[in-house]
Design an enzyme around this catalytic site. Sequence first.
Site, mmCIF file in Angstrom:
data_model
loop_
_atom_site.group_PDB
_atom_site.id
_atom_site.type_symbol
_atom_site.label_atom_id
_atom_site.label_comp_id
_atom_site.label_asym_id
_atom_site.label_seq_id
_atom_site.Cartn_x
_atom_site.Cartn_y
_atom_site.Cartn_z
ATOM 1 N N HIS A 1 0.833 -1.214 0.000
ATOM 2 C CA HIS A 1 0.000 0.000 0.000
ATOM 3 C C HIS A 1 0.859 1.252 0.000
ATOM 4 O O HIS A 1 0.388 2.360 0.270
ATOM 5 C CB HIS A 1 -0.957 -0.008 1.196
ATOM 6 C CG HIS A 1 -1.958 -1.099 1.130
ATOM 7 N ND1 HIS A 1 -2.633 -1.571 2.235
ATOM 8 C CD2 HIS A 1 -2.397 -1.855 0.087
ATOM 9 C CE1 HIS A 1 -3.443 -2.561 1.872
ATOM 10 N NE2 HIS A 1 -3.321 -2.749 0.589
ATOM 11 N N CYS B 1 7.962 12.587 -13.852
ATOM 12 C CA CYS B 1 9.086 11.643 -13.815
ATOM 13 C C CYS B 1 10.125 12.021 -14.868
ATOM 14 O O CYS B 1 9.772 12.191 -16.041
ATOM 15 C CB CYS B 1 8.536 10.255 -14.075
ATOM 16 S SG CYS B 1 9.781 8.976 -14.237
HETATM 17 N N1 APR Z 1 -0.946 -7.065 17.554
HETATM 18 C C1 APR Z 1 -1.424 -7.799 16.504
HETATM 19 N N2 APR Z 1 -2.640 -7.555 15.914
HETATM 20 C C2 APR Z 1 -3.391 -6.566 16.443
HETATM 21 C C3 APR Z 1 -2.973 -5.790 17.556
HETATM 22 C C4 APR Z 1 -1.690 -6.082 18.114
HETATM 23 N N3 APR Z 1 -1.194 -5.396 19.146
HETATM 24 N N4 APR Z 1 -3.957 -4.886 17.836
HETATM 25 C C5 APR Z 1 -4.953 -5.096 16.927
HETATM 26 N N5 APR Z 1 -4.627 -6.100 16.097
HETATM 27 C C6 APR Z 1 -5.383 -6.629 14.962
HETATM 28 C C7 APR Z 1 -6.890 -6.355 15.017
HETATM 29 O O1 APR Z 1 -7.536 -7.379 15.741
HETATM 30 C C8 APR Z 1 -7.271 -6.370 13.535
HETATM 31 O O2 APR Z 1 -7.688 -7.678 13.122
HETATM 32 O O3 APR Z 1 -4.930 -5.975 13.808
HETATM 33 C C9 APR Z 1 -5.956 -6.044 12.809
HETATM 34 C C10 APR Z 1 -5.953 -4.719 12.082
HETATM 35 O O4 APR Z 1 -6.896 -4.824 11.048
HETATM 36 P P1 APR Z 1 -7.194 -3.563 10.100
HETATM 37 O O5 APR Z 1 -7.377 -2.376 10.921
HETATM 38 O O6 APR Z 1 -8.277 -3.991 9.175
HETATM 39 O O7 APR Z 1 -5.803 -3.376 9.327
HETATM 40 P P2 APR Z 1 -5.268 -4.092 8.022
HETATM 41 O O8 APR Z 1 -5.638 -5.522 7.970
HETATM 42 O O9 APR Z 1 -3.846 -3.749 7.918
HETATM 43 O O10 APR Z 1 -6.100 -3.284 6.886
HETATM 44 C C11 APR Z 1 -5.752 -3.436 5.552
HETATM 45 O O11 APR Z 1 -7.145 -1.591 4.910
HETATM 46 O O12 APR Z 1 -7.952 0.417 5.426
HETATM 47 C C12 APR Z 1 -7.067 -0.201 4.613
HETATM 48 O O13 APR Z 1 -5.114 0.663 3.640
HETATM 49 C C13 APR Z 1 -5.647 0.242 4.857
HETATM 50 O O14 APR Z 1 -3.644 -1.119 4.822
HETATM 51 C C14 APR Z 1 -4.947 -1.024 5.342
HETATM 52 C C15 APR Z 1 -5.839 -2.119 4.816
#
Ligand code: APR
Length: 276
Positions: free
Chosen positions: A134, A165
Site C-alpha cells: 500500500h 518523472c
Molecule cells: N498485535 C497484533 N494484531 C493486532 C494488535 C496487536 N497489538 N492490535 C490489533 N490487532 C489486529 C486487530 O484485531 C485487527 O484484526 O490488527 C488487525 C488490524 O486490522 P485492520 O485495521 O483492518 O488493518 P489491516 O488488515 O492492515 O487493513 C488493511 O485496509 O484500510 C485499509 O489501507 C488500509 O492497509 C490497510 C488495509
Amino acid sequence: MAEAFNRSAHSAAFEVAADLLASSTHTVVLAGAGMSKESGIPTFRGEGGLWTINGEPPLNQYDTFSQDPGLWWQRRLEQGRSDAFAQALEQSEPNDGHRALAELEDIGIVSHLITQNIDDLHRRAGQTSIIEIHGNRYWLRCISCERRWPCQEYIIDETALPPTCDHCSGVIKSDTVMFGEPIPSTALRRSGDETAQADLFMTIGTSALVYPAAQYPIEALQRGLPLIEINPEPTPLTELATVAIPGPSGQVLPALVELVRKRLANTVARKNYQED
Ligand code: APR
C-alpha cells in the site's frame, strides 16, 4: 478494555509455531496495522479502529487526484497533513514486534515481508526484504513507470505542479496507495512470486479483509502450506490457520524468536555432536 495477554495459556500454540518457523526455509509474512498498534498508531478495523470509530473515508481519493493532480499537489504542499493519524505516524517508533520480525529475517527464517502498513516502521526496525503493497508515506512514485523515490531525495518544483518523472514524464504522486487506486503492478508481481516460493506463511496484525493483499495467505493455504496467524481478535483466517496465537504481536513475536533460537541452537549442537 482488552484483557492482558496470558502467554502460558497458549504455550502449546507457541511450540507449534516455533517448530514450523525453525523448520522453514522460506517463510513469507503478510503484516497489517495491528503490528503498529503498540507503536501508538491506531488500526482501521477491530476494537478502537479508525474506521470503526469514524466510519470509512471517501473511496474516491484517486479519482479526485486524477482529475487535477496539480491542484492535489498544491493543496498538499499548502496544507500538509496535521490530522491525528498523521501525527501518530510522525511520532511513532518501531516496537518489539517490528524488531523481532527483523530478527527472524536476520537468522534466515523469514525470507520476505509483504506489509500493508505505510508507516516505514519495518524498515526502521531493520527489515530489508519488504514489499510495501500500500506504499510508504515517506516515498514518492511515478504512476506510469512505477519508479519510486524517498521524499527527501526528490525536490518538488512548486512552480511546475504536478511533479513529473524525469524518466518517462509520468505524473508523480505520494507512494501511498489511495482508495480507488490500483496497486502498482511491481508490488503485485513480487508479492505473488514470493508467495509461490514460500514453504510457510504467517499473518500478523491484519484483519485479512482487504484484497488483493488478503489473497496471498489464501493462495498459500490452497497450496497446502501451513499458516501461522498472530492477532488478538479472530479473522476469516483463524479457523483455517495451522496455529493461531491470539495475542499482541509486540509480545508474541519476541517470545517466538526466543523459542526458534533455542531450536536452532539445539539443531547445531546435535549436528556437531553427530560430526564429532
Ligand atoms: N498485535 C497484533 N494484531 C493486532 C494488535 C496487536 N497489538 N492490535 C490489533 N490487532 C489486529 C486487530 O484485531 C485487527 O484484526 O490488527 C488487525 C488490524 O486490522 P485492520 O485495521 O483492518 O488493518 P489491516 O488488515 O492492515 O487493513 C488493511 O485496509 O484500510 C485499509 O489501507 C488500509 O492497509 C490497510 C488495509
